[in-house]
Scaffold this active site. Sequence first.
Site, mmCIF file in Angstrom:
data_model
loop_
_atom_site.group_PDB
_atom_site.id
_atom_site.type_symbol
_atom_site.label_atom_id
_atom_site.label_comp_id
_atom_site.label_asym_id
_atom_site.label_seq_id
_atom_site.Cartn_x
_atom_site.Cartn_y
_atom_site.Cartn_z
ATOM 1 N N ASN A 61 1.572 28.434 -17.742
ATOM 2 C CA ASN A 61 0.466 27.708 -18.369
ATOM 3 C C ASN A 61 -0.626 28.669 -18.835
ATOM 4 O O ASN A 61 -0.958 29.635 -18.155
ATOM 5 C CB ASN A 61 -0.101 26.622 -17.438
ATOM 6 C CG ASN A 61 -0.556 27.120 -16.083
ATOM 7 O OD1 ASN A 61 0.012 28.031 -15.520
ATOM 8 N ND2 ASN A 61 -1.579 26.496 -15.555
ATOM 9 N N GLU A 63 -4.446 28.476 -20.219
ATOM 10 C CA GLU A 63 -5.612 27.614 -20.417
ATOM 11 C C GLU A 63 -6.562 28.235 -21.430
ATOM 12 O O GLU A 63 -6.397 29.384 -21.839
ATOM 13 C CB GLU A 63 -6.277 27.366 -19.057
ATOM 14 C CG GLU A 63 -5.319 26.642 -18.110
ATOM 15 C CD GLU A 63 -5.910 26.330 -16.744
ATOM 16 O OE1 GLU A 63 -7.017 26.806 -16.427
ATOM 17 O OE2 GLU A 63 -5.226 25.597 -15.990
ATOM 18 N N CYS A 72 0.774 23.864 -21.244
ATOM 19 C CA CYS A 72 1.490 23.875 -19.967
ATOM 20 C C CYS A 72 2.608 24.924 -19.992
ATOM 21 O O CYS A 72 3.068 25.339 -21.058
ATOM 22 C CB CYS A 72 2.135 22.519 -19.714
ATOM 23 S SG CYS A 72 0.995 21.170 -19.430
ATOM 24 N N GLU A 74 5.726 24.507 -19.283
ATOM 25 C CA GLU A 74 6.986 24.014 -19.842
ATOM 26 C C GLU A 74 6.998 24.126 -21.363
ATOM 27 O O GLU A 74 8.010 24.516 -21.961
ATOM 28 C CB GLU A 74 7.205 22.545 -19.436
ATOM 29 C CG GLU A 74 7.355 22.331 -17.940
ATOM 30 C CD GLU A 74 6.032 22.140 -17.212
ATOM 31 O OE1 GLU A 74 4.988 22.656 -17.687
ATOM 32 O OE2 GLU A 74 6.036 21.483 -16.166
ATOM 33 N N CYS A 112 4.389 17.231 -17.091
ATOM 34 C CA CYS A 112 3.533 16.147 -17.588
ATOM 35 C C CYS A 112 4.275 15.382 -18.685
ATOM 36 O O CYS A 112 5.332 15.815 -19.175
ATOM 37 C CB CYS A 112 2.204 16.701 -18.111
ATOM 38 S SG CYS A 112 2.323 17.485 -19.733
ATOM 39 N N CYS A 115 4.986 17.297 -21.951
ATOM 40 C CA CYS A 115 6.061 18.293 -21.806
ATOM 41 C C CYS A 115 7.425 17.615 -21.735
ATOM 42 O O CYS A 115 8.415 18.137 -22.242
ATOM 43 C CB CYS A 115 5.826 19.159 -20.571
ATOM 44 S SG CYS A 115 4.482 20.337 -20.800
#
Length: 157
Positions: A61, A63, A72, A74, A112, A115
């Site tokens: 991930n 940010e 993310c 994934e 999530c 993803c």
Amino acid sequence: MKELNITLPVVVKGYDELTSDERTLVEAAQHATAGSYSPYSHFKVGAAIRLADGSIVTGANQENAAFPSGTCAERSACFYAGATHPGVAFEAIAIAAIGTDGKPTAQPTAPCGACRQALLEYEMLAKHPVPVLLAGADEVYIVPSVKALLPLAFTEF
Ligand code: THU
């Protein structure tokens, strides 16, 4: 009227029960957490994807101070795989995380919703189920496909 009951089959394995391919992929996801840039959440996620050509592509991930701009693990991994190995099918995916306490999360970390949708498109390109391995501290949840994680998915593409 009728009722649909949609079930999610999950195989739960201890680390000593993993096949060698499963273990390698889970370890790649665990190592990938080192690439997390997460100064805001302090939650480090790693993802590893095994491709049909035998290579393993990882992501973590990333940010950003403009929060929605972050990505993310994934999606970082699947978009990187798509960009660097165009047209090569996904075979399996593993996800691992280090919690805010700096330790591997006790519970397996699941992708999530966004993803799941992104991964689903690569599973459809692969034309076969792509197992998803969710690593917890002591156990790994093995979900048989991305589609199983996203019932009633949008698939009009
Ligand atoms: N995150 C992932 O990378 N993958 C998941 O499956 C869930 C959440 C990231 C997003 C954000 O950087 C941090 O974890 C905390 O939500």
